[in-house]
Each structure stands twice: as C-alpha cells, then as structure tokens.
Design a protein around this motif. Structure first.
Motif, PDB file in Angstrom:
ATOM      1  N   ALA A 247       3.157   4.121   5.947  1.00  7.97           N
ATOM      2  CA  ALA A 247       3.110   2.865   7.170  1.00  7.97           C
ATOM      3  C   ALA A 247       3.484   2.016   6.262  1.00  7.97           C
ATOM      4  CB  ALA A 247       1.798   2.847   7.598  1.00  7.97           C
ATOM      5  N   PHE A 248       3.400   1.522   4.965  1.00  6.54           N
ATOM      6  CA  PHE A 248       3.378   0.593   4.400  1.00  6.54           C
ATOM      7  C   PHE A 248       3.653   0.723   2.959  1.00  6.54           C
ATOM      8  CE2 PHE A 248       1.320  -1.191   8.126  1.00  6.54           C
ATOM      9  CZ  PHE A 248       1.913  -2.655   8.513  1.00  6.54           C
ATOM     10  N   ARG A 249       3.884   2.041   2.414  1.00  4.79           N
ATOM     11  CA  ARG A 249       3.878   2.538   0.848  1.00  4.79           C
ATOM     12  C   ARG A 249       2.982   2.462  -0.101  1.00  4.79           C
ATOM     13  NH1 ARG A 249       6.857   6.860   2.333  1.00  4.79           N
ATOM     14  NH2 ARG A 249       8.746   6.659   2.830  1.00  4.79           N
ATOM     15  N   ARG A 250       3.848   1.341  -1.095  1.00  6.11           N
ATOM     16  CA  ARG A 250       2.469   1.097  -2.046  1.00  6.11           C
ATOM     17  C   ARG A 250       1.202  -0.032  -1.712  1.00  6.11           C
ATOM     18  NH1 ARG A 250       4.785   0.586  -7.660  1.00  6.11           N
ATOM     19  NH2 ARG A 250       5.332   1.942  -7.553  1.00  6.11           N
ATOM     20  N   PRO A 251       2.035  -0.817  -1.136  1.00 10.10           N
ATOM     21  CA  PRO A 251       0.350  -1.617  -0.319  1.00 10.10           C
ATOM     22  C   PRO A 251       0.147  -1.431   0.285  1.00 10.10           C
ATOM     23  CG  PRO A 251       3.271  -2.861  -0.451  1.00 10.10           C
ATOM     24  CD  PRO A 251       3.336  -1.455  -0.703  1.00 10.10           C
ATOM     25  N   GLY A 252       0.084  -1.051   1.575  1.00 10.94           N
ATOM     26  CA  GLY A 252      -0.604  -0.253   2.358  1.00 10.94           C
ATOM     27  C   GLY A 252      -1.305   1.052   1.813  1.00 10.94           C
ATOM     28  N   SER A 253      -0.968   2.003   0.518  1.00 10.69           N
ATOM     29  CA  SER A 253      -1.319   2.940   0.402  1.00 10.69           C
ATOM     30  C   SER A 253      -2.982   2.687  -0.460  1.00 10.69           C
ATOM     31  CB  SER A 253      -0.947   3.576  -0.245  1.00 10.69           C
ATOM     32  OG  SER A 253      -1.341   4.751  -1.018  1.00 10.69           O
ATOM     33  N   LEU A 254      -2.497   1.475  -0.958  1.00 11.46           N
ATOM     34  CA  LEU A 254      -3.156   0.229  -2.093  1.00 11.46           C
ATOM     35  C   LEU A 254      -4.918  -0.452  -0.958  1.00 11.46           C
ATOM     36  CD1 LEU A 254      -4.516  -0.084  -5.339  1.00 11.46           C
ATOM     37  CD2 LEU A 254      -3.406  -2.467  -4.648  1.00 11.46           C
ATOM     38  N   GLY A 255      -4.247  -1.171  -0.215  1.00 12.93           N
ATOM     39  CA  GLY A 255      -4.861  -1.467   0.306  1.00 12.93           C
ATOM     40  C   GLY A 255      -5.795  -0.628   1.532  1.00 12.93           C
ATOM     41  N   TYR A 256      -5.543  -0.536   2.066  1.00 13.70           N
ATOM     42  CA  TYR A 256      -5.845   0.502   3.334  1.00 13.70           C
ATOM     43  C   TYR A 256      -7.031   1.399   2.821  1.00 13.70           C
ATOM     44  CZ  TYR A 256      -3.893  -1.555   7.361  1.00 13.70           C
ATOM     45  OH  TYR A 256      -3.430  -2.696   7.699  1.00 13.70           O
ATOM     46  N   GLY A 257      -6.507   2.163   1.014  1.00 12.71           N
ATOM     47  CA  GLY A 257      -7.829   2.861   1.184  1.00 12.71           C
ATOM     48  C   GLY A 257      -8.985   2.622   0.365  1.00 12.71           C
ATOM     49  N   LEU A 258      -8.404   1.076  -0.798  1.00 15.42           N
ATOM     50  CA  LEU A 258      -9.421   0.468  -0.597  1.00 15.42           C
ATOM     51  C   LEU A 258     -10.901  -0.077   0.800  1.00 15.42           C
ATOM     52  CD1 LEU A 258      -7.967  -1.719  -3.526  1.00 15.42           C
ATOM     53  CD2 LEU A 258      -9.679   0.188  -3.516  1.00 15.42           C
ATOM     54  N   ALA A 259     -10.171  -0.381   1.478  1.00 17.60           N
ATOM     55  CA  ALA A 259     -10.684  -1.282   3.016  1.00 17.60           C
ATOM     56  C   ALA A 259     -11.835   0.504   3.313  1.00 17.60           C
ATOM     57  CB  ALA A 259      -9.411  -1.200   3.627  1.00 17.60           C
ATOM     58  N   GLY A 260     -10.824   1.502   3.397  1.00 10.37           N
ATOM     59  CA  GLY A 260     -11.489   2.987   4.193  1.00 10.37           C
ATOM     60  C   GLY A 260     -12.633   3.510   3.480  1.00 10.37           C
ATOM     61  N   ALA A 261     -12.376   3.004   1.685  1.00  8.34           N
ATOM     62  CA  ALA A 261     -13.243   3.508   1.426  1.00  8.34           C
ATOM     63  C   ALA A 261     -14.609   2.605   1.106  1.00  8.34           C
ATOM     64  CB  ALA A 261     -13.344   3.489  -0.305  1.00  8.34           C
ATOM     65  N   ALA A 262     -14.776   1.226   1.523  1.00 11.93           N
ATOM     66  CA  ALA A 262     -15.232   0.083   1.804  1.00 11.93           C
ATOM     67  C   ALA A 262     -15.733   0.572   3.181  1.00 11.93           C
ATOM     68  CB  ALA A 262     -14.687  -0.946   1.616  1.00 11.93           C
ATOM     69  N   VAL A 263     -15.556   0.113   4.304  1.00 12.54           N
ATOM     70  CA  VAL A 263     -15.683   0.464   5.394  1.00 12.54           C
ATOM     71  C   VAL A 263     -16.286   1.668   5.357  1.00 12.54           C
ATOM     72  CG1 VAL A 263     -15.790   0.608   8.056  1.00 12.54           C
ATOM     73  CG2 VAL A 263     -14.026  -0.228   6.670  1.00 12.54           C
ATOM     74  N   ALA A 264     -16.079   3.169   4.842  1.00 15.09           N
ATOM     75  CA  ALA A 264     -17.110   4.450   4.913  1.00 15.09           C
ATOM     76  C   ALA A 264     -18.510   4.186   4.326  1.00 15.09           C
ATOM     77  CB  ALA A 264     -15.753   5.558   4.977  1.00 15.09           C
ATOM     78  N   GLY A 265     -17.908   3.821   3.061  1.00  9.38           N
ATOM     79  CA  GLY A 265     -19.508   4.085   2.091  1.00  9.38           C
ATOM     80  C   GLY A 265     -20.402   3.102   2.593  1.00  9.38           C
ATOM     81  N   THR A 266     -20.514   1.726   3.948  1.00  7.64           N
ATOM     82  CA  THR A 266     -20.935   1.106   3.704  1.00  7.64           C
ATOM     83  C   THR A 266     -21.955   1.107   5.175  1.00  7.64           C
ATOM     84  OG1 THR A 266     -19.768  -0.749   3.925  1.00  7.64           O
ATOM     85  CG2 THR A 266     -20.484  -0.345   2.059  1.00  7.64           C
ATOM     86  N   ALA A 267     -21.045   1.711   5.539  1.00  5.22           N
ATOM     87  CA  ALA A 267     -21.450   1.507   7.488  1.00  5.22           C
ATOM     88  C   ALA A 267     -22.343   2.550   8.115  1.00  5.22           C
ATOM     89  CB  ALA A 267     -19.504   2.124   8.154  1.00  5.22           C
ATOM     90  N   MET A 268     -23.094   2.276   9.355  1.00  4.02           N
ATOM     91  CA  MET A 268     -24.069   3.608   9.756  1.00  4.02           C
ATOM     92  C   MET A 268     -25.273   4.054   8.689  1.00  4.02           C
ATOM     93  SD  MET A 268     -21.193   5.298  11.769  1.00  4.02           S
ATOM     94  CE  MET A 268     -20.436   5.540  10.232  1.00  4.02           C
TER      95      MET A 268
END
Length: 953
Positions: free
Chosen positions: A838-859
C-alpha cells in the motif's frame, strides 16, 4: 463522372481526359502547375506555394505574373473559351491563389488509395477475396513512374510516397495470396520484387513464408541466410525482429505457421478460439481497435473544443529558419550535393499539413511554435487526418503528452508502450491481444507517435530527449513531436543533436486579416460591436492589440471573452488602459473564466445536457486552487488520484488515519478494556499517520469485473486464504469448525480479487471518469473483502478462542496483562506485507508494528458472543477505513471531503471538473485533465499563494 467530365492521371505520364478524349499538355511547366493543383484538389493553393514548387530556388523575376500566365493557359487548354468568372470553370482564383475543382473519383492517385482503403476494410472483415480484388483494382491503375519526367523536390517527394504505397500494395497482395492458400502464385509475385528491393525485409519474410508453406523449407531458410549476408555487407545490421522470429519458427516446425489464414477462419468455433489465434492476427486486431479508440477520443475532443465552429483560426506554418533542422537532401532521402547543404522549404496552413507529412519519405516531423501558437491543435488535426485515410499497412497515429518521459531512465519505446497501456488499458489484456501487445505494436512499428509538448519535460532533459528521439527513430520510424521554438533551439544548441531525417516547421504568427475573419465569423446579423475593433486593427496593424492577436490562443480568448451581447470589445482599443501586449493578455486570461461561466439558460427540453450553474467567482476560486495544486507538483496534469497531495503531510496523515484509529480503539476497548483500547488506538494512529503522511500509494487500478476464465487463479488465491486462515486459527487456538469457517471467509475474501481483470477491449479510452469508476470498484472490493474477513475473524476469535490467559505469553504490558508473541508475529508479518504493497517502506514499518501490537494484546480473555460480534463489527469497520485510503479512490474521497469543508474545492469535484471540460476551460489528455493552455494555468495559479507541497500519489 462529374459535370465537368474531366479525368486526371499521374500514375505514369500526366494526362488529362475529357469525354473520352485526351487533352494534350506539351509544356513541362504547364504540367507542373497542373500537378501542384492536383495534389491539392478542391483546396486553394497559394501563389507562393506554386512558385516554390515549380521554380524552387530560382524563381524568375516576374514569377507571380508567370504563374498567372500558366494558370490562364491551363484554363484555356482545359476549357477553351471559359473565363475566370464562368460558373462552370474548374480552375478558379481563390484566397490569393488558385483552386482546381474536380471529382476525386476521377483522379487516379486518389482512386488508387481509395481501393487500398477498401482492401483493408475487407481484410479486417475477413473477406480476403474481396480484399484481393480491391488491391488488383488499385495496382492496375499504374502505367509507369508517377508524374512522368517532371522534377522538383515537391514532385519528387510525392512520387516517392506513391511508390512506397505501390510497394505496400504489392506486399499486401502477396500476403493476401498466402492467406488464401495460393502459395505458388505468391512465390511468383515475390521473387521479382525481392530482386528489385533486396533490402526490404517485409518482402523477404513473405517469400520465406510462401516457400515454407509450399514445402520448400530449405529454400525458405536459404532466403534468410542470404538476407542476413546482404544486410551485413551493405548496411552493417542484422535482420529485424520479424525475420528472426519467422526463421526460428520455421526451424522448430511451428504448425500454426503452415496454416493459411482462410483455413484458420474456416475452423469450427471451439478450435478457432482466441487462445489459438495466431499472434500476428491478434496484434493486427490490437492496432485496429487502437485506431478506433484514438479516432473516437480526439473527435470528441475536437467537438468539445469547438474547433469546427465554424473552423479554427487560419494558421500558416513553414520550414523553420532556426539552425535546428537537417538539410533537404537528408529529409528527402536524396544524395547530398557538393557545397553548402540546402534547407528544406515547406509551407502551408492547417489543411496542408497532412498532405505534406505524407510526402516526407521518413514521415518524421517537428512542429515548433510560440506559446499559444496552436501546436496542440495542429497535432490533433494531423492525428485525425492520418486516421481518416489510413492505408492498411500504415501505423496507427497516437497523440500522447510527452511530459512524463525521462530519457535518462526509459527508452522511448519502453515509455511509449507503458503510456499506451495507461491511456488504452485494454491493450494489457493478453487473452484478447496476446502478451505485451502494446510493446509489440511499438517494436514492430505499428504505432506512429504524435508526441505533444517536448518543452513540458524538465528543462534539464530537453537535450537528452532530442538525442534519445533521434536514436529511437534512426531506422526510419515515423514520428511527430511538438515543442516551443526557443526551448527546442536551446536543446539542439546544448546537445548538438538534431533529428537527422525530420522536417522541422514553425507555426507563423496569425495574420491580422485571418484574426479579423475569425473574430467576426459568428457575428449575428445587426451586431456592430466588432466594427470599431476591426477598424482600429486595420488602422493600427502594429499596435498592441494587433500584436496580441498574433497567436490563435489570444484570438480565441478575445472572441470568448466578448461573446455575450452585453460585452463591449471596443475597450480593447483603449491604449491608455491597455498600453501593451502583456496588459491585454493578462486581461484576456483573467476574463476567460468569468466569460465561460456566465449564465446561459438551457434550451427547452434539454435540462440534462445543460451546463451546471456555478457562480463565476466561485468557479474561478476553485480553478485557481487546482491550478496552483498542479503547479506545486510541477505538472500540467490534473490527476484526481493526486488530489491528496494538496493536503500537507501532517494534516494528511491525521485526516486519512484518525478515523480508523478511533474504530480500532473502540474495538480494543470492548475486547480487552481501556488499556488494550489505548494500545490499539495509539499504535494504529501512529501507523496510519506515518503511512498516509509519508508513504507513496500506487496509482489507480484499471480493471473491470469479469468471471470467465478465472477459475484457476481463483483457486490459487483461495489456497493463500486457506493458509492464512490456518495460521490464524492455530495461533489463536480456535476450534476446528471455526477454522474451517475462516478458511471459507479468507479464501473467498482473497480469491474474489481475481474477478477484477484488465479491460478486454482496447477501444476503451482511459478517461478520468472511467479510471475513477474502475478504481472505485477495486477499492470497494478490497475494502469489503478485508473488512469482512478480518471482522469475522476478530469476532470468532474473541468468542471462540480456547487459549488460557497465560498460554503463549512471553511478557507483560505496562498494566500487567500478557503479551502474546505467537499471535503478534504472524499478524505483524501479514500487516507489514500489506503495508508494503500500500505505502512501501513507511506503510510496512508502521502497519507491521501496529499489527503486532494489536494482535499481541487483544483478546486475553474469553468474551461473550454478543460483545464479540459488536467488537468484530467495529474491527471490520476499522480495517475498512484503513484499507480504503490505501487505494487512490478512497484517498480521493477523503481528500475531496476535507478540501470541500475548507472551501478550496466543491464537494462534487468530479462533476465540477467535467463541467469545466465541457466549457472548454480544461482539456482531456487520457486519464487526466489539463488546463486548455499552460498560460491559463500559470495565470490562475498566480492568484493563489501557498507553501510548497510534498509530492505524493
């Protein structure tokens, strides 16, 4: 036969016939005058053009009188006793020149080309027998060398053009014989032609194919070896692509090569599917469909620009006097004489450019002119003219803006093929036109590029562009390119390179009488507003107003600005208010937008066709913002998908990223409490702001929904969804039944994207509306598939997860809750990959870390199903709000809304720019709009002052 009863023949000695009797023309000069008039049949020929054609460099002192004498003598020879004013006379005086009236059906050169046009039409319809008959009817007209023994550069150029058409007709006749299965007849036709033209590769290829189909494979291969030897010895080059590919196919015994076209057409429908269609035939279809699309595109643009109301302002052009052109001998393909090279001498108006272009042996033309001189209009009319009488063997002219080409990064042919796919997306459909159809069209010389605006490329690239153009067309490929005069001269001076075989012409200033004629052409009976202006112009032929009217742009702006009956054009004569040209031009540019947005009541019963009612001041404000936006991006294109760049990066990140972050926070709040909500909201907010503020999103997708032939690709995508579902299911310890549900959800969610395929028809021209519609379909498809897939997953994971709070935990969050690395890693990898696309490097870095944070703490705990469904719905909505701005259409909708709230653009922006196009403020160039002229954009942009923007897509 027309009422004059004359027939004219130039395909041999020049002859004139009437009522079955030949009229004798003994004098060579008389024949030369007749020849010039015939080449412009039913069109006025200026006396100066006749002088240049008959005497070239050495006209007699009384050349004008001599022309008048020859014309009078020719008139008496054709029609004894008829005077110039006789109503039945065929040779008349008109527009400072002479015009020969006649029926093109009685002029053998015109009849010859008409037969070839019909032959091409029959061939495209599959009627090869009728096509062969038309070719035979064309060739039988030839009685010898065109124009007999007449000389002169103009006659020699036309003679060479006609010879080339004759040779192309002979090639087409041989090809048709092959397609009909008449191999022996084709061999008999081709052997003498190859002997006469040993370096013409097309003839060699046809002979090889004929010998191969006649069972003489060794002879066919020997022809290739002989061709390679002769080309190496005489030209130092290897055989071209067509010959090399044919040689390889003969060597490997290609079965399709041995089948005549007629036999292929007689196969049953299943056997004759597109997949089995010969590649050459599919490229032929691509060229035909491309010609149809180009014709529709520019015919519509001519209507919108009102170029035929009643006609464009008359513009003259002539060979340039600047030191930027090759000698006449190089352009005409003749041997250069000793001494100083002589320049080429051409001259005409807009109606002559097509004829003169066809006479150029290499068909390479550079059109120079000052800003507003009419270069683009000339290019449009030339393109339509070439399409209107295109021969079957001729390349398809395609008009393209040159501003996006970087000669340091792309070969002209690579850029041209990519631009063709961008403007005509159907060419990318391999099922219809074969693989890389656009590149094949370019590589095989089936496209005639008409490249508008060399000066619109960055100034530092001008010299490199001229050199790259010369290298790309060195083999004799046709080309038309337009450029501002000073920029082209500077590029040639800086780089030291010219286009070695191109004619270079320059558009002359509009003559004052022609400007006056244009201004009063649509004057109503009794309207005397223009009379004082006309009198002023005639009395002050070198005054500021007359000087202003030296370009078609300004002439048209004057007529537009004072089109309303209540307006008073006499104010332009006030030299106190308008002391110089610059002041008048600024006034006209400022008056244009208010004039075209003046209220005009629609005709009765035509509400849907009426222009929209925008207030002139408001429209000018919005157009000024758009002009400044394009200026800040250093482009002339108003691309809807770049509107998002009008918002500053920080604001852009917040506007496009904050809505999804709020939804993620609410979903996290329901799933795990306030801390999880804060973590989810902050992590996704940072990711979205980083990606949308600094990232570069891809351009719009050119797709259409199609189900046929997608089953294999669908299954492949479904398998990817299956793997993702299994990974998520096991990471979250979901029951096996729920895993199977996720397999179906993810499989269909990812698989349905294959139903978005490349448009199947090259006749579809890219436009802002079609591209926006296609990308909207793609955006909604991606948004819904990801939102539903991940929303359902989030809900079932919340409600059905069997994992205990401590299982898989490797650490704690700041409030003591567990962090699940087994969930964070796969989620982080998937979201990082999606962010990259979607956004190349900024998108990969930002959404990669956000996805890990959401999945690791949810539920962390089992959640009741009702709450899980609500959280899943919010999570799906958050995903949708994240995915949509990743696509061009989603970002455009949000940017448009934000700018409308600030009053910088209308909320219905697409409707506004389409209306501006219909009013003539904008012009369409493929998928983008441009201001009708760069000077209008510059003037509007100067009314807005904003800091520079960061360019993004």
């Amino acid at each position: 036969m027309t009422n004059d009863g004359f027939s004219y023949c130039v395909l041999g000695q020049i002859t004139v016939g009437r009522a079955g009797r030949e009229i004798e023309l003994r004098q060579a000069k008389l024949q030369a005058v007749l020849a010039i008039l015939l080449l412009h049949l039913n069109k006025p020929v200026p006396v100066t053009a006749i002088i240049d054609a008959v005497w070239e460099e050495n006209p007699p002192r009384g050349a004008r009188n001599a022309v008048q004498t020859y014309v009078s003598r020719l008139r008496q020879t054709l029609q004894p006793g008829c005077g110039p004013g006789d109503p039945d006379v065929v040779l008349v005086s008109e527009d400072a020149g002479y015009l020969l009236r006649g029926d093109p059906a009685q002029f053998d050169a015109a009849v010859f080309e008409h037969h070839l046009t019909l032959a091409g039409e029959h061939r495209r319809c599959g009627d090869l027998t009728a096509s062969a008959a038309e070719i035979d009817a064309a060739l039988v007209l030839w009685r010898g060398d065109p124009f007999g023994g007449l000389g002169g550069s103009l006659i020699d150029t036309e003679r060479q053009r006609l010879r080339e058409h004759q040779l192309s007709a002979l090639e087409l006749r041989a090809q048709t014989s092959l397609d009909l299965g008449e191999h022996t007849a084709a061999i008999a036709e081709l052997i003498p032609l190859v002997g006469a033209y040993p370096l013409r590769e097309r003839l060699r290829a046809l002979l090889m194919l004929a010998l191969h189909r006649a069972g003489r494979r060794a002879d066919a291969l020997a022809v290739f070896q002989d061709t390679r030897r002769q080309l190496a010895e005489e030209l130092g080059i290897d055989p071209g692509t067509e010959l090399r590919e044919l040689h390889e196919r003969i060597l490997r015994g290609d079965v399709e090569l041995a089948r005549p076209l007629l036999a292929a057409q007689q196969l049953s429908a299943p056997a004759a599917s597109q997949a089995g269609e010969p590649s050459a035939d599919r490229v032929d279809r691509a060229m035909t469909d491309l010609a149809t699309a180009v014709g529709r595109q520019w015919t519509a643009e001519v209507e919108l620009r009102s170029l035929q109301r009643p006609e464009p302002v008359r513009v003259w052009w002539s060979s340039t006097g600047r030191p930027v052109a090759a000698a006449a001998s190089a352009v005409l393909g003749e041997e250069g004489g000793e001494g100083r090279p002589e320049p080429l001498k051409l001259r005409g108006d807009l109606t002559d450019v097509l004829v003169e272009f066809r006479r150029l042996p290499a068909r390479q033309l550079v059109v120079l002119g000052e800003p507003g001189a009419g270069k683009t209009v000339l290019a449009i009319l030339l393109t339509l003219g070439l399409l209107g009488d295109r021969m079957p063997d001729e390349a398809t002219p395609v008009l393209l803006p040159l501003s996006s080409w970087d000669p340091h990064r792309q070969h002209l042919h690579t850029w041209l093929a990519g631009k063709l796919v961008e403007e005509y997306p159907g060419l990318a459909n391999a099922a219809t036109y074969g693989p890389e159809a656009a590149m094949r069209l370019v590589r095989e010389g089936r496209v005639l590029p008409v490249l508008d605006g060399l000066d619109e490329t960055p100034p530092g690239l001008h010299a490199a562009a001229v050199d790259a153009l010369d290298r790309a067309i060195a083999g004799g490929r046709p080309l038309v390119v337009t450029c501002r005069s000073a920029e082209y001269e500077q590029a040639v001076r800086h780089g030291g390179t010219i286009l070695a075989r191109a004619a270079v012409v320059e558009i002359e200033p509009v003559e004052l009488d022609d400007a006056i004629t244009f201004l009063i052409a649509r004057q109503q009976v009794g309207d005397v507003r223009w009379q004082p202006v006309v009198e002023h112009l005639r009395q002050h032929r070198h005054g500021p107003l007359a000087d202003t009217l030296s370009t078609p742009l300004m002439v048209d702006l004057v007529r537009t600005a004072y089109a309303q009956p209540a307006s008073d054009p006499t104010e332009l004569c006030d030299t106190t208010r308008f002391p110089d040209r610059a002041t008048i031009e600024e006034h006209l540019l400022d008056s244009f937008v208010p004039a075209v947005y003046a209220t005009r009541p629609p005709p009765p019963g035509h509400r849907s066709a009426a222009l929209l009612g925008y207030h002139p001041a408001q429209a000018q404000q919005w157009l000024a913002f758009l002009a400044n936006h394009a200026q800040r991006l250093h482009t002339r294109d108003l691309a809807w998908w770049r509107l998002v760049a009008a918002i500053p990066p920080v604001t852009r990140g917040i506007v496009l990223g904050l809505p999804s972050a709020l939804m993620f926070a609410l979903a996290g709040l329901l799933a795990g409490g306030p801390v999880v909500g804060v973590i989810d909201g902050l992590s996704t907010a940072v990711a979205a702001c980083l990606a949308n503020g600094l990232g570069t999103r891809p351009g719009p997708l050119r797709v259409e929904v199609r189900f046929r032939g997608t089953i294999t690709r669908f299954l492949g995508r479904f398998a990817i969804g299956l793997l993702i579902a299994l990974a998520f299911g096991f990471a979250w310890s979901l029951p096996i039944g729920v895993v199977f549900l996720l397999v179906a959800v993810f499989g269909f969610g990812i698989g349905l994207h294959v139903w978005l395929d490349t448009p199947a028809d090259a006749q579809q021209v890219a436009s802002p509306a079609t591209e926006q519609k296609q990308d909207r379909v793609a955006t909604l498809s991606y948004t819904l598939s990801f939102a539903l897939s991940l929303g359902i997953f989030y809900a079932v994971a919340l409600g059905a997860s069997r994992q205990t709070p401590s299982a898989g935990a490797v650490g704690e969050t700041f409030d003591g809750e567990a962090f699940y690395l087994g969930r964070a890693l796969p989620a982080g990898l998937v979201t990082a990959l999606l962010g990259w696309f979607a956004f190349r490097r900024p998108g990969s870095l930002g959404y990669g870390l956000a996805g890990a944070a959401v999945a690791g703490t949810a539920m962390p705990h089992h959640t009741p199903m009702a709450a899980a469904l609500v959280a899943g719905a919010l999570f799906g909505l958050a995903v949708g709000l994240t995915v949509a701005p990743c696509r061009s259409w989603g970002a455009f909708v949000l940017a448009r809304t934000w700018l409308a709230l600030r009053g910088q653009t209308p909320l219905r922006l697409t409707r506004f720019v389409d209306d501006a196009h219909r009013r003539g403020v904008l012009r369409q160039a493929g998928a983008v709009y441009q201001f009708r002229h760069a000077r209008l954009q510059d003037r509007l942009a100067s009314r807005v002052h904003q800091p520079p923007a960061t360019a993004t897509r």
